[in-house]
Design a protein around this motif. Structure first.
Motif, PDB file in Angstrom:
ATOM      1  N   GLN A  53      28.275  17.641 -32.471  1.00  0.00           N
ATOM      2  CA  GLN A  53      28.675  19.002 -32.121  1.00  0.00           C
ATOM      3  C   GLN A  53      29.317  19.677 -33.323  1.00  0.00           C
ATOM      4  OE1 GLN A  53      30.807  19.404 -28.450  1.00  0.00           O
ATOM      5  NE2 GLN A  53      31.767  21.318 -29.052  1.00  0.00           N
ATOM      6  N   PRO A  54      28.824  20.854 -33.705  1.00  0.00           N
ATOM      7  CA  PRO A  54      29.403  21.541 -34.869  1.00  0.00           C
ATOM      8  C   PRO A  54      30.864  21.911 -34.635  1.00  0.00           C
ATOM      9  CG  PRO A  54      27.283  22.513 -34.232  1.00  0.00           C
ATOM     10  CD  PRO A  54      27.694  21.591 -33.116  1.00  0.00           C
ATOM     11  N   CYS A  57      33.045  27.751 -35.010  1.00  0.00           N
ATOM     12  CA  CYS A  57      32.540  28.676 -36.024  1.00  0.00           C
ATOM     13  C   CYS A  57      33.684  29.533 -36.571  1.00  0.00           C
ATOM     14  CB  CYS A  57      31.471  29.576 -35.417  1.00  0.00           C
ATOM     15  SG  CYS A  57      30.377  30.329 -36.638  1.00  0.00           S
ATOM     16  N   CYS A  62      30.758  33.233 -38.952  1.00  0.00           N
ATOM     17  CA  CYS A  62      30.411  34.108 -37.823  1.00  0.00           C
ATOM     18  C   CYS A  62      31.306  35.346 -37.864  1.00  0.00           C
ATOM     19  CB  CYS A  62      30.603  33.373 -36.497  1.00  0.00           C
ATOM     20  SG  CYS A  62      29.607  31.881 -36.309  1.00  0.00           S
ATOM     21  N   ASN A 187      22.240  26.339 -35.572  1.00  0.00           N
ATOM     22  CA  ASN A 187      22.663  24.950 -35.362  1.00  0.00           C
ATOM     23  C   ASN A 187      23.571  24.788 -34.154  1.00  0.00           C
ATOM     24  OD1 ASN A 187      24.554  26.401 -37.053  1.00  0.00           O
ATOM     25  ND2 ASN A 187      25.650  24.480 -37.343  1.00  0.00           N
ATOM     26  N   TYR A 188      24.374  25.802 -33.831  1.00  0.00           N
ATOM     27  CA  TYR A 188      25.245  25.714 -32.654  1.00  0.00           C
ATOM     28  C   TYR A 188      24.405  25.678 -31.382  1.00  0.00           C
ATOM     29  CZ  TYR A 188      29.172  26.697 -35.745  1.00  0.00           C
ATOM     30  OH  TYR A 188      30.111  26.621 -36.748  1.00  0.00           O
ATOM     31  N   TYR A 191      22.310  22.372 -31.184  1.00  0.00           N
ATOM     32  CA  TYR A 191      23.012  21.202 -30.655  1.00  0.00           C
ATOM     33  C   TYR A 191      22.826  21.114 -29.139  1.00  0.00           C
ATOM     34  CZ  TYR A 191      26.788  18.281 -28.928  1.00  0.00           C
ATOM     35  OH  TYR A 191      27.504  17.322 -28.251  1.00  0.00           O
ATOM     36  N   THR A 192      22.981  22.245 -28.440  1.00  0.00           N
ATOM     37  CA  THR A 192      22.818  22.245 -26.987  1.00  0.00           C
ATOM     38  C   THR A 192      21.384  21.909 -26.603  1.00  0.00           C
ATOM     39  OG1 THR A 192      24.614  23.826 -26.631  1.00  0.00           O
ATOM     40  CG2 THR A 192      22.949  23.679 -24.904  1.00  0.00           C
ATOM     41  N   MET A 220      27.712  26.892 -26.945  1.00  0.00           N
ATOM     42  CA  MET A 220      29.052  27.065 -27.470  1.00  0.00           C
ATOM     43  C   MET A 220      29.176  28.342 -28.291  1.00  0.00           C
ATOM     44  SD  MET A 220      29.007  24.082 -30.432  1.00  0.00           S
ATOM     45  CE  MET A 220      30.715  24.398 -30.898  1.00  0.00           C
ATOM     46  N   GLY A 222      29.568  30.607 -31.314  1.00  0.00           N
ATOM     47  CA  GLY A 222      28.942  30.395 -32.615  1.00  0.00           C
ATOM     48  C   GLY A 222      27.430  30.363 -32.490  1.00  0.00           C
ATOM     49  N   THR A 223      26.932  30.162 -31.266  1.00  0.00           N
ATOM     50  CA  THR A 223      25.492  30.172 -31.046  1.00  0.00           C
ATOM     51  C   THR A 223      24.908  31.542 -31.378  1.00  0.00           C
ATOM     52  OG1 THR A 223      25.535  28.456 -29.334  1.00  0.00           O
ATOM     53  CG2 THR A 223      23.672  29.984 -29.305  1.00  0.00           C
TER      54      THR A 223
END
Length: 454
Positions: A53-54, A57, A62, A187-188, A191-192, A220, A222-223
């Motif tokens: 998990q990043p 952000c 962001c 990347n956010y 991850y999901t 999350m 930052g997505t």
């Protein structure tokens, strides 16, 4: 005993074959592979999802999160949001666009397309299972999928024909223009996606504290999600598309203003760019925005993407979610009404893009992203909210419109108590399509039946 062992062996072999086929179908690059002699670009599915998990952000990565975008509803007359060139709304959406264009070419040329790697690292990721449908699934050149077919009035509109009329437009009031699009998650969001889908191509569905959804939900903060939409319309049909990036796409053949099931490589042009970010300050947790390509003096393609607006809720106090007598101006959409070419916007002042349904809105459509918890209902019929519309949408106060224009956030169920067995997919229609295709595969081992001519 031998017969029992033999039966168990057959079941094991069948399950193994199903799992192997699921992986192949889930992560394939295109619905129809490129011919052996194809020399042009080839799409490659980006599915090396982050395993860790990043970290949260930062404002440096962001910057929109540091912009003071007040999304608390003010019901006074002063609370109606207004778009200005130097407003926080414009700053917010442009900061997202600047993030998206990092590492991309200035002209978004056909040869290079969209780059999923930036500075040697995977930055953008795709959702699996979107090449399963042979008719609308990903094509092999750039990974575009077939979306809503637009009509000429979407591009100019009768009420402004004198100002933005298109005299050379394709003849016939119902002449359609297909839309082909490709979406990517940073990347956010990646991850999901990686948590939601196994390497075998099967969904990871879990129940935590009574809430059932795919693993890793919700997306999350930052997505970032971005979608590039291309049209079959040409500058002859729509003059403000002059200079728009022209790509190749393995799309449907058109004859006498009708599209057939057969595909071949033809041109499409960039018409719209959608962005969406998770911002915990939003009542929906999301902020959606859209850009229109309009010919202008900009030095690059990116400079000629004009913001259409932002949306962070569905304005449940605005018609048709309430009677006209009780309706007030939207507070959860803000529109750039100074855009230099016609834009039809959405239902009663809500946000929609140039080739979107003007009777809906960005969030009303995406807010209906639900899937059956068992993953099977898709194969047998209706499964959830009427995402793309229903009789009377945006035309009259009704219970359907009340439910369709309600702001919700994960993990809430759909409003009105309908579809109690459906799980919230946090506005991801791509995730919904993926689960739909997986369920069809699980039930039938193949995609839906042959396409219908539009």
């Amino acid at each position: 005993m031998k017969r029992t062992l033999f039966a168990l062996a057959c079941i094991f072999a069948a399950n193994t074959a199903l799992a192997d086929n699921a992986k192949t179908e889930a992560y394939r690059d295109a619905a129809i592979p490129a011919p052996k002699d194809w020399q042009g670009p080839r799409f490659s599915l980006s599915h090396n999802y982050p395993k860790q998990q990043p970290a949260p952000c930062t404002a440096a990565e962001c910057p929109w999160l540091a912009i003071d975008l007040n999304m608390q509803t003010d019901f006074s007359a002063a609370g109606v949001p207004s778009w200005e060139k130097n407003s926080v709304y414009n700053q917010y959406i442009m900061s997202i666009l600047n993030y998206v264009k990092q590492g991309q070419t200035l002209d978004l040329n056909n040869a290079e397309g969209l780059k999923t790697q930036v500075d040697g690292k995977d930055k953008w990721f795709h959702i699996p299972w979107m090449a399963f449908d042979q008719h609308t699934g990903r094509e092999f050149v750039h990974g575009l999928t077939n979306e809503r077919t637009a009509v000429i009035s979407d591009f100019y509109g009768e009420e402004r024909q004198g100002l933005h009329g298109l005299p050379n437009a394709k003849s016939g009031a119902q002449a359609g223009f297909e839309t082909w699009a490709v979406g990517m998650y940073n990347n956010y969001g990646g991850y999901t996606i990686g948590q939601s889908w196994s390497k075998k191509g099967t969904p990871n569905i879990e129940t935590i504290n009574g809430v059932t959804s795919t693993k890793g939900m919700p997306f999350m903060q930052g997505t970032v999600v971005v979608k590039f939409l291309f049209t079959t319309a040409t500058p002859t049909d729509v003059p403000y598309l002059t200079g728009s990036p022209t790509w190749q796409a393995d799309r449907h053949i058109e004859t006498n203003n009708k599209f057939s099931c057969e595909r071949k490589v033809q041109e499409v042009r960039l018409v719209q760019v959608d962005v969406a970010v998770v911002d915990e300050r939003s009542p929906s947790r999301w902020v959606y925005g859209t850009f229109a390509y309009i010919i202008g003096p900009g030095k690059t393609v990116w400079d000629n993407l004009q913001p259409v607006g932002l949306q962070w809720g569905m304005d449940p106090w605005t018609f048709p979610a309430v009677p006209k007598a009780e309706s007030i101006a939207p507070r959860q959409s803000v529109l750039n009404e100074s855009i230099s070419a016609f834009e039809h916007f959405g239902c009663n002042g809500r946000l929609a893009g140039p080739v979107d349904n003007k009777l809906s809105s960005c969030m009303s459509c995406h807010g209906g992203a639900f899937a059956n918890t068992a993953g099977n209902t898709f194969a047998t019929g209706a499964y959830g909210p009427p995402i793309f519309g229903f009789p009377g949408i945006c035309e009259q106060y009704s219970q359907d419109n009340v439910e369709y224009f309600q702001t919700i956030q994960f993990p809430q169920g759909y409003t009105g108590g309908n579809y109690p067995d459906a799980m919230n997919l946090d506005t991801s229609l791509q995730m919904q399509i993926a689960l739909q295709e997986w369920s069809l595969f699980k039930a039938k081992g193949k995609a839906a039946a042959a396409c219908e001519v539009k």
